[in-house]
Motif scaffolding. Structure first.
Motif, PDB file in Angstrom:
ATOM      1  N   GLN A 194      12.744  79.183  16.850  1.00 46.14           N
ATOM      2  CA  GLN A 194      13.758  79.314  17.893  1.00 46.14           C
ATOM      3  C   GLN A 194      15.098  79.798  17.346  1.00 46.14           C
ATOM      4  O   GLN A 194      15.975  80.200  18.114  1.00 46.14           O
ATOM      5  CB  GLN A 194      13.945  77.980  18.610  1.00 46.14           C
ATOM      6  N   TRP A 243      13.577  84.061  23.448  1.00 53.68           N
ATOM      7  CA  TRP A 243      13.597  82.646  23.807  1.00 53.68           C
ATOM      8  C   TRP A 243      15.007  82.177  24.137  1.00 53.68           C
ATOM      9  O   TRP A 243      15.230  81.483  25.142  1.00 53.68           O
ATOM     10  CB  TRP A 243      13.002  81.808  22.679  1.00 53.68           C
ATOM     11  N   ALA A 280      11.638  73.045  24.066  1.00 53.97           N
ATOM     12  CA  ALA A 280      12.190  73.379  22.747  1.00 53.97           C
ATOM     13  C   ALA A 280      12.066  72.208  21.785  1.00 53.97           C
ATOM     14  O   ALA A 280      11.884  72.400  20.568  1.00 53.97           O
ATOM     15  CB  ALA A 280      13.656  73.784  22.892  1.00 53.97           C
ATOM     16  N   THR A 282      17.887  70.874  19.266  1.00 55.10           N
ATOM     17  CA  THR A 282      17.650  71.892  20.286  1.00 55.10           C
ATOM     18  C   THR A 282      18.613  71.812  21.464  1.00 55.10           C
ATOM     19  O   THR A 282      18.479  72.576  22.424  1.00 55.10           O
ATOM     20  CB  THR A 282      16.194  71.815  20.793  1.00 55.10           C
TER      21      THR A 282
END
Length: 703
Positions: A133, A164, A422, A499
């Motif tokens: 990510q 993403w 995530a 995240t």
């Protein structure tokens, strides 16, 4: 204020605005790479106060430049005045995206973490399954060669990260845009808050289109351009070091155009740095007199009376001799959890840092009006959600309340759902919802500061409130055994912490909340429908985020991290985005607050919250009932360091100057001379920054 009759906005305005947005975020992104951590300032040495200027860096430079271009093209009749407001909205709400205040740290996070062994446990072990990510495989050095030293971008490996994060950022910002829009009617139409910088921007719009003796007022108003010139000249210590052969050195601190008596401990714990930066004076002179007075009185009462009294009473130790009063020095120590000795440490452990009192003041300022004087409007807004309100309640809204509220909920749930994904399913969903709502309220407080004073030396950063806010609104919920959402295993706890993007206000200061509300104000003054303002801000957000995201890698890899020495990718303030999530995952139980914050949250700490809220509530009641009462709740709240104390002396100068000008010259002199001069002075910071960036760029090329 009642809106003027609105006019039709042609599609060309949105197209031109989108092009302007793309160009400006590209330039701003280049600037970010050549300033410390992407703070967009870089004109003094000390790290933290570089991040204090935020909106002041280019907040009026880009609007003034856009106005000049529009005026030069005016003879071709490309756009109308109201269409220019649309373009200005798109620029105003988007230019901060490619900076530390926006989304830049998301894409530098993993590269920084790879180079700092202290981060490896969390980022390369705990987060190994989510590292995609934030970039390519962190253990494959070949994929990071160009990021480190410059070279071709490995697009294929970066593309999952890019796509993403675009999928997360856009609904994330839309969530907060609709949340801010829910407050539009209350603040713009009902309370009619002053929005000083937005009102100045509206004045700039007028000058761009109105003529005087056959020429546009933008070019004929000598005070505007004197403001630019004098702003640059008076701020010379911050840029003269770029000129070779003069022997000038870069100032160590911001607010160092001053006389500083703090090191002599004349008054213990009192910041006695008397600074006179002209942009701070210019920003302050736009503020209503009563708010200025209230801000100055409250700041002095706290910083020069309460804090010293704590020493005289034997509760806090005085600062050490030699402690400076410049930007990042004594003030964060006092307001946050720092301490000058064991007595102050013990007091703060028991009662919490004074910033908790500031939280109470802030929420009281936001909520008192809607639950007292304007509670009828609150009832109407709630009725509107269910389609039961009178038609005039929604007459000026961009969309009906029910749809606005529904869109906020939809984007809230989408954002929480993406955060859940995530985090590999480790995020407690209910906590995610609570946290995003709390963050929205906190940053609506920032929007309230913009509405009352303007964002001057923005205290919403890691130096004063947001370390403590991160603990209260995020870390406690996951890291404290008393929380219903406690996650015992630090390795698992790290995943939802990592995240979530917003650490020390990263990503959120650029979120179109305060800036969007400011442009709603401009639209109301210029006869532009709020619907058109929201549409233009939405287009600008999407365009700005996409351009910022895809432009980052080619720009960064043109130089490489090791060549961007001024950015200092492994150092502060940039590495705080990596450090932040680690605090809450240091150990299984207990140790989740950063040293310097004081003790973890305790019940007694909320006494200060209540005291802060009570003070502002009492001031609000007195202000509402007795016109003679000298203080207003806005200025009092902002005195609790929401406009940081280093603005007090400039605000005092502005207060005296504004009072004299209004008494002698009246509103005509103020509107026609002082406001344009202030706009020019505020725009001058952008010129100085660009000059400093060119100096840094030239140094890189000749190294």
């Amino acid at each position: 204020m009642v809106e003027r009759i609105a006019v039709l906005i042609r599609p060309r305005a949105y197209v031109i605005g989108a092009i302007a947005t793309a160009i400006i975020v590209l330039i701003t992104e280049f600037v970010a790479l050549f300033t410390p951590g992407g703070t967009l300032w870089g004109l003094h040495g000390e790290t933290w106060s570089n991040a204090w200027l935020a909106n002041m860096t280019f907040g009026f430079f880009w609007p003034l430049l856009t106005s000049v271009i529009c005026a030069l093209l005016g003879k071709f009749n490309v756009i109308t005045k109201q269409e220019f407001v649309i373009i200005l909205t798109m620029v105003w709400t988007s230019w901060m995206f490619p900076s530390i205040y926006g989304i830049l740290p998301i894409f530098t996070a993993l590269g920084t973490a790879r180079q700092i062994p202290a981060f490896h446990k969390w980022n390369l072990e705990y987060a190994k399954d989510i590292s995609w990510q934030f970039g390519p495989d962190p253990l494959n050095s070949a994929l990071w060669e160009s990021w480190m030293y410059g070279g071709p971008v490995p697009w294929a490996e970066w593309m999952p990260t890019i796509l993403w994060n675009l999928a997360r950022i856009i609904p994330y910002y839309l969530m907060y845009m609709f949340f801010a829009t829910l407050w539009r009617r209350e603040w713009v139409d009902v309370e009619a808050l002053p929005f000083p910088q937005a009102t100045a921007a509206s004045k700039l719009v007028d000058m761009t289109f109105e003529k005087e003796n056959g020429s546009l007022r933008l070019f004929r108003n000598i005070w505007l351009w004197l403001g630019v010139l004098i702003g640059i000249v008076t701020m010379y210590p911050y840029w003269i070091w770029t000129l070779p052969g003069l022997g000038a050195t870069k100032p160590q601190y911001f607010t160092s155009i001053s006389v500083d008596y703090t090191p002599y401990v004349i008054i213990p714990l009192a910041n006695l740095n008397f600074n006179f930066e002209l942009p701070l004076i210019a920003a302050s002179i736009l503020v209503p007199v009563k708010t200025l007075f209230s801000f100055v009185v409250t700041s002095i009462a706290i910083n020069w009376v309460w804090f010293p009294m704590m020493n005289y009473l034997g509760l806090w130790e005085a600062q050490g001799a030699g402690t400076t009063g410049y930007a990042h020095s004594l003030i964060p120590t006092l307001w946050r959890g720092g301490y000058t000795g064991p007595m102050m440490q013990a007091w703060k452990n028991e009662w919490g840092p004074p910033i908790i009192m500031a939280f109470g003041a802030l929420f009281a300022l936001m909520l008192c009006p809607i639950f007292t004087t304007f509670r009828g409007e609150l009832v109407n807004s709630i009725k509107a959600i269910f389609g039961k309100a009178p038609p005039e309640v929604e007459e000026r809204e961009p969309v009906r309340y029910r749809y606005m509220f529904l869109l906020y909920i939809v984007f809230l749930l989408i954002s929480v759902g993406l955060w859940y994904y995530a985090s590999l399913g480790t995020l407690p969903i209910l906590f995610g919802i609570i946290h995003y709502i709390l963050m929205g309220m906190f940053f609506m407080g920032r929007a309230r500061a913009a509405a009352e004073f303007g964002l001057v030396l923005d205290a919403w950063n890691d130096q004063i409130p947001t370390h403590n806010w991160d603990v209260v609104s995020k870390e406690w919920w996951l890291a404290d055994p008393a929380s219903p959402f406690y996650i015992r295993d630090p390795a698992v706890r790290f995943l939802p912490l990592k995240t979530d993007w917003t650490w020390f206000t990263t990503t959120m200061r650029a979120a179109p909340m305060a800036t969007l509300l400011e442009m709603y104000k401009v639209g109301s003054l210029q006869g532009v429908k709020s619907r058109d303002i929201l549409l233009s801000a939405t287009i600008a957000m999407i365009v700005g985020v996409i351009v910022t995201t895809f432009a980052y890698l080619p720009l960064w890899c043109s130089f490489g991290a090791t060549n961007l020495s001024i950015f200092n990718y492994t150092g502060a303030p940039h590495n705080y985005f990596q450090r932040g999530p680690t605090y809450g995952a240091i150990s299984e139980v207990g140790d989740y607050w950063r040293a310097g914050l004081g003790h973890q949250p305790q019940p007694k700490h909320w006494v200060q919250f209540i005291v802060g809220a009570a003070i502002v509530t009492i001031v609000y009641i007195m202000h509402a009932r007795f016109p003679w009462f000298p203080l207003n709740p806005a200025g009092v709240t902002l005195g609790f360091t929401w406009i940081t104390f280093h603005v007090v002396i400039p605000a005092l100068v502005a207060l005296v100057a504004k009072y004299v000008i209004l008494r002698i010259g009246g509103t005509k002199v103020y509107e026609e001379m002082v406001v344009p001069f202030a706009i020019g002075t505020l725009a001058s910071t952008g010129i100085m920054i660009l000059w400093g960036v060119l100096s840094n760029y030239a140094a890189l090329l000749t190294a």
